[in-house]
Design an enzyme around this catalytic site. Sequence first.
Site, mmCIF file in Angstrom:
data_model
loop_
_atom_site.group_PDB
_atom_site.id
_atom_site.type_symbol
_atom_site.label_atom_id
_atom_site.label_comp_id
_atom_site.label_asym_id
_atom_site.label_seq_id
_atom_site.Cartn_x
_atom_site.Cartn_y
_atom_site.Cartn_z
ATOM 1 N N ASP A 91 0.863 -1.181 0.000
ATOM 2 C CA ASP A 91 0.000 0.000 0.000
ATOM 3 C C ASP A 91 0.903 1.235 0.000
ATOM 4 O OD1 ASP A 91 1.063 0.137 2.482
ATOM 5 O OD2 ASP A 91 -0.825 0.152 3.571
ATOM 6 N N ASP A 270 -8.063 -7.436 0.301
ATOM 7 C CA ASP A 270 -7.128 -7.733 1.382
ATOM 8 C C ASP A 270 -7.780 -7.349 2.694
ATOM 9 O OD1 ASP A 270 -6.779 -4.721 1.044
ATOM 10 O OD2 ASP A 270 -5.567 -5.124 2.822
ATOM 11 N N CYS A 308 -11.654 -29.578 5.253
ATOM 12 C CA CYS A 308 -10.711 -28.507 4.961
ATOM 13 C C CYS A 308 -9.324 -29.089 4.678
ATOM 14 C CB CYS A 308 -10.648 -27.551 6.155
ATOM 15 S SG CYS A 308 -9.378 -26.292 5.996
ATOM 16 N N CYS A 310 -6.465 -27.625 4.964
ATOM 17 C CA CYS A 310 -5.363 -26.929 5.644
ATOM 18 C C CYS A 310 -4.586 -27.908 6.528
ATOM 19 C CB CYS A 310 -5.883 -25.752 6.474
ATOM 20 S SG CYS A 310 -6.387 -26.193 8.145
ATOM 21 N N CYS A 313 -6.425 -28.869 9.941
ATOM 22 C CA CYS A 313 -7.523 -29.832 9.843
ATOM 23 C C CYS A 313 -7.024 -31.173 9.307
ATOM 24 C CB CYS A 313 -8.638 -29.281 8.957
ATOM 25 S SG CYS A 313 -9.477 -27.865 9.698
ATOM 26 N N HIS A 339 -5.278 -22.184 9.081
ATOM 27 C CA HIS A 339 -6.635 -22.596 8.733
ATOM 28 C C HIS A 339 -7.411 -21.435 8.101
ATOM 29 C CE1 HIS A 339 -10.628 -24.297 8.797
ATOM 30 N NE2 HIS A 339 -11.021 -23.123 9.285
#
Lengths: 414, 587
Positions: A91, A270, A308, A310, A313, A339
């Site tokens: 930014d 974002d 999931c 991830c 998980c 996650h």
Amino acid sequence: MQFEVIAKCHTTRARVCRMKLAHGVTMLPTFMPVATQAAIKGLTPQQVESLGITLILNNTYHLNLRPGIKVLDEAGGAHNFQGWNRNLLTDSGGFQLVSLSKFTDITEDGALFASPFNGEPTMLTPEESISIQHSIGADIIMQLDDVVSSLTVGPRVGEAMHRSVRWLDRCIEQHEKSGRKDKQNLFAIVQGGLDPALRDLCLDAMIERKDQVAGYAIGGLSGGEEKDVFWKIIKQCADRLPSDRPRYSMGVGFAEDLLVCVALGVDMADCVFPTRTARFGVALTFKGPLNLKLGKHTKSMEPIDKNCPCPTCASGMSRAVLHHIVTIETAGAHALTVHNLVFQAQVMGGARDAILEARFPEYLRSFFFDYFGDAGYPEWCVNALRSVGVDLMQGVDLPLVQGSGVKWEYSDAA
Amino acid sequence: MAQAQLEGAQRVGSRFPKFTFILDQGKQFGPRVGRLCLTRPSNCLPNHVIDIRTPNFLIGTSRGVVPHFSRDHVHSANGISWINVSFESFLEQTPPVPTYQAGSQPLHNFLGFDSSKHIVSLSLRDPLDAREMPPNGNSHVSALCMRGVRKVTPADWRSYVLTMQPDIAFALSDTPFTAAPHSQKRLTKSIERSAAWLADLLRPLENTDDSPTESTPTLNVFVHMAGGTSTSARRAFSHSLTETLHGLEANAVKPLRCLDEGVAGYSFDLAALHVRPAPLSTHHDRGGGIEIAENSLSLQNSESLAQTPTPNTAGTPTSLSSSMIEPLSFLSLAPTLDELLRASLDPLPVAKPRLVTDVRSPHEILRLIRDIGVDVFDAGWAVKAADIGVALDFIFPVPSEHDNSPDHRKRDIGHNLYDAKYAHDFVSLTDAFLAGHNRTSSSKTPVCPCAACSPVSSTSPIQHSKVDVQSHQAHSDDGTNREQFLPPFTRAYLHHLLHTHEMSAHTLLVAHNVAVLDALLTGVRTIISGHADQNEAAAIFAREVTRFEEVYDGTMSVLHTARDNWKDVKYARENKDARSVHSTEVQ
């Protein structure tokens, strides 16, 4: 930048794009996790990459203070410094000047603020913001804009919008003469507050400069405004922004907001929300957020979401273990951060597949049913999606929820 | 070669793996090498043997997790083969939550450890926590969890152990964590209770009518060597392990003839010896993840133990076992750590593994290997160094080119990365090791394989949509060879992360420090096992230890400075937070 629209939704304004930057290809729409100070909280860059994330954000304001431009120059830029080989966006520092410093004084020249180190007056000009971002070396850099709170009313909003256009010209000039246009891409930021007329004026001016900008952000939102106003401004901007440029909605991170924005034609967003909420013990799921601090998770041997992908998980980590460590052990924050980042990526990846396979309206309907089916749909989401031809209420008998409709697990009573 | 086959006939079903220790080389006292071998029941897993060369290390957990590590880091970290779980944090719930975990290997599965790779042991208390506690009773140990102190009886402990099925269980021990000095009466009580509680854990399981067979795996029990700072109390405790039991006592642990027959290894928790118990007022908070006990790291070597308080001689011998303790007033000097450990081990068989927790420097580790023959150390000090921003940087044996610096200062054992001198230092964390990225075939310098020095790209990132393949395909075609190491994380980057309170700093530092500790112990094993003649091996090892002590600063001053810097940064943040709650981290 190579930017290519590869699929469009037949009903909504959603689209799938391929954006090739100096550090690889990022498929859009996508959510960008925020590595404020050159690290996604608690993770290593290799972990972030393993989650299938190809574009993250650094904050210019923070990196300029620490480690500072000298260190970044010596390191050969922020990619090298933090060991991130994928795409990076910075930014301009304008938002933090206003949100972090009470003493910022905006003049035509730039933003005058008190240095947080020694209190001395320090000036951040558009030219300086761009040259700091050149040192950081991000693949996408943002113009310095004159940011006012989205709740501001009166002539200040118009003044800020007009100044943002003038500052865009100075940013373009600084960027053009840098010789870095092949590696770094400048985005403009559409301002104009909540006033559609000002937004139109800003859009006119910025679209005029299309040949000098690689993409457009929609700024000045996500600051506590009414959601029904939020989506209308997003829609107005996304409708008018050129289709051959990526559109980036700043500060948007709730799953329902993301999908509404995607349906309205937004490609990127974002927010610190998924990583910050992880540190407070909240896991995001397709059935709504789970507050793992709550007593009801004490003995639960279930993972957060058995479907999931991830690492948390997939390892079978139970809610009981998470309840035991979140907000106490850093490892608890790490487990929920990976996650939540994967959840955000799954929401957006699911949208990409659905758009490609011409079933995005169905994807929206099934997402909202899973997420809000127990409580009712936020009315603003229903309105927003109706504006692009998707009626969430079709065939469902659910109440409409006024206000933001954000789903949250507040207490043990929930 | 001596071998201790720990074949008790205690029948606890086939759930427990077989644990053996093979002493390859070494004797009662002096450097030794061996192998810890854990064999899981063959119906468990295809890969059911875990082999750990000793000397080696174990890593402790905090609330069941390796500090600062996510599960993937635990699996990929170098050298982590033995993880100790302290159970007390789970006493916050009744019954403790891990006991709800169903299926085989509940402790491994609850905490996500890999049963083909990790030996997981279970102790009630965190062996590094020496803060003052309410006294233990005749039939309970005071344990600490966030909701306060909990009384745990030997029966409770036995049931937790049998339910959680750890690979190794530590018997309850009556270690006084009340203000020193402790009376002789208290010491006597301590060793009597500790022996009785060990006996309770060694009792055979009820309701097992079928007679045990030779091959039945048993619960693997480590015992803490009680006796505090009294050599005679320590000797008395060891004798109580080896003396043949009679009557009711013998019946209770039948068919064991003495307690030691059921003991798989000996542990020495130095925390209680290192420091006077600190008041409980400063409760552990790992909230920021980097809380360390105020008094930790304050004593660096065994010599300092001479300053620890000596128990008074209040009370007279009252029971049979206490009559074996000589009156402590006869001791003119407090015994050294060496003397204490020798007193405990002297009466015991040579070929059982010896574990020491709360060592505080590589120097202390090397001396304990040289003088005693300790086989396993805990990594707590290396993790604490990571907590306060220190990247360890030492190597054993010391290469010949590592001579003293020109100003004759000893080398620090690590880098205090808070120090401003690292702000522009773009090299990897150690001088003693190469980063994987910078390795050359000609260099003899070893590579540090940790996630900070030798990061590797993920080979198969998660794909969130069908088109994501374009992201990963295009990227790996860009000439990035995925097999290669990425450039190391630099001191400058870690310095930045520490000063910006980023948790990633501690993750990378734990990975690195554990790898340096692993390399230290690998070096130790290479030296000891490199010489067939035991006396020669001991002499060469002793020379290398002396050289290490000459080159590296044993006062660990870098840790003191780092802790001060760490505090400054932490308090600066807290003050800032007090001024404006919303100041940190906005979008």
